[in-house]
Design a protein around this motif. Structure first.
Motif, PDB file in Angstrom:
ATOM      1  N   GLY A  92     -60.006  49.954 -44.983  1.00  0.00           N
ATOM      2  CA  GLY A  92     -59.468  48.629 -44.686  1.00  0.00           C
ATOM      3  C   GLY A  92     -59.771  47.565 -45.720  1.00  0.00           C
ATOM      4  O   GLY A  92     -59.284  46.433 -45.598  1.00  0.00           O
ATOM      5  N   LEU A  93     -60.530  47.894 -46.748  1.00  0.00           N
ATOM      6  CA  LEU A  93     -60.871  46.901 -47.768  1.00  0.00           C
ATOM      7  C   LEU A  93     -59.769  46.806 -48.815  1.00  0.00           C
ATOM      8  O   LEU A  93     -59.171  47.807 -49.219  1.00  0.00           O
ATOM      9  CB  LEU A  93     -62.183  47.270 -48.452  1.00  0.00           C
ATOM     10  N   SER A  94     -59.522  45.588 -49.280  1.00  0.00           N
ATOM     11  CA  SER A  94     -58.577  45.372 -50.367  1.00  0.00           C
ATOM     12  C   SER A  94     -59.314  45.472 -51.695  1.00  0.00           C
ATOM     13  O   SER A  94     -60.549  45.552 -51.749  1.00  0.00           O
ATOM     14  CB  SER A  94     -57.938  43.992 -50.242  1.00  0.00           C
ATOM     15  N   GLY A  95     -58.541  45.434 -52.788  1.00  0.00           N
ATOM     16  CA  GLY A  95     -59.156  45.493 -54.105  1.00  0.00           C
ATOM     17  C   GLY A  95     -60.171  44.380 -54.329  1.00  0.00           C
ATOM     18  O   GLY A  95     -61.317  44.646 -54.715  1.00  0.00           O
ATOM     19  N   PRO A  96     -59.808  43.099 -54.105  1.00  0.00           N
ATOM     20  CA  PRO A  96     -60.773  42.016 -54.291  1.00  0.00           C
ATOM     21  C   PRO A  96     -62.001  42.151 -53.393  1.00  0.00           C
ATOM     22  O   PRO A  96     -63.112  41.805 -53.802  1.00  0.00           O
ATOM     23  CB  PRO A  96     -59.948  40.768 -53.937  1.00  0.00           C
TER      24      PRO A  96
END
Length: 239
Positions: A92-96
């Motif tokens: 669920g984590l995005s790149g940033p």
């Protein structure tokens, strides 16, 4: 009212269309695919930092407080379970968000290497040189021929096809060694986990090993620098 609803739906659809890609850790294939999608959304420098951050975070999470020796003794299914848990920790984590979670990447990446180096040293130490002897042989009648005799045991748990060594030949009380060179040996048929083999190696007689001035009290010490697997891939290398 209809116009307001249409505008709201358009904005909602735009939000879906431009939502940042996130990591999907539901299975390994989706995990790799989602990483590719995130990389595609980043510029080259960000993508490189993202890969470093993912690798660092996965390494930390998969260690689970275990010592290097404990990690090296785990079964394949236990290692895979740790890897699965590590991947799920990024779900669920995005790149940033991954970059922010990794924090100061140069320091974190350094920590990752600090973990890898002891693992490599531990595994190389398990490729045990039981004995190492050097002699000049007069057999064959064509002058003295240098011979290195090694007895090794492979306790790494992996088959090894090629071993890289550093050999130091030195006489007691002599400050400068007769020989200090690196060399490798391609093992015919490889050496399997738990197997012990004895080798007689013939280094170049025209080089340092063939120096006729080497005294009889010279002692040979061998350091394992690198081990390669059956497909030519490097298994471990000393920093």
């Amino acid at each position: 009212m209809k116009r307001i609803l249409a505008v709201a739906m358009t904005m909602a659809m735009a939000g879906v269309a431009f939502a940042e890609p996130t990591i999907d850790a539901s299975n390994p294939r989706y995990f790799d695919r989602s990483l590719d999608e995130i990389r595609a959304s980043l510029d080259d420098s960000e993508a490189e930092r993202f890969d470093e951050a993912v690798n660092t975070l996965l390494m930390r999470r998969s260690q689970q407080g275990l010592t290097i020796v404990q990690l090296s003794e785990l079964r394949d299914d236990e290692l895979e379970a740790l890897a699965t848990e590590a991947r799920r920790s990024l779900h669920g984590l995005s790149g940033p968000q991954v970059l922010a979670l990794a924090g100061n990447l140069p320091e974190k990446d350094k920590e990752g290497h600090e973990l890898e180096e002891p693992i490599a040293q531990e595994m190389l130490s398990r490729f045990v040189v039981e004995s190492a002897e050097y002699r000049l042989s007069d057999e064959g009648g064509s002058g003295s021929t240098p011979v290195i005799e090694l007895r090794v045991t492979n306790n790494t748990g992996e088959p090894v096809a090629q071993a890289h060594f550093r050999g130091v030949l030195q006489s007691p009380g002599r400050s400068t060694p007769w020989v200090d060179e690196t060399f490798f040996y391609t093992i015919s048929g490889g050496i399997e986990p738990g197997e012990t083999l004895e080798w007689s190696l013939a280094p170049d007689s025209t080089g340092a090993w063939g120096n006729p001035s080497i005294s009889d009290d010279a002692q040979l010490s061998i350091e394992v620098l690198r081990l390669d697997g059956p497909t030519g891939d490097m298994l471990w290398e000393r920093p």
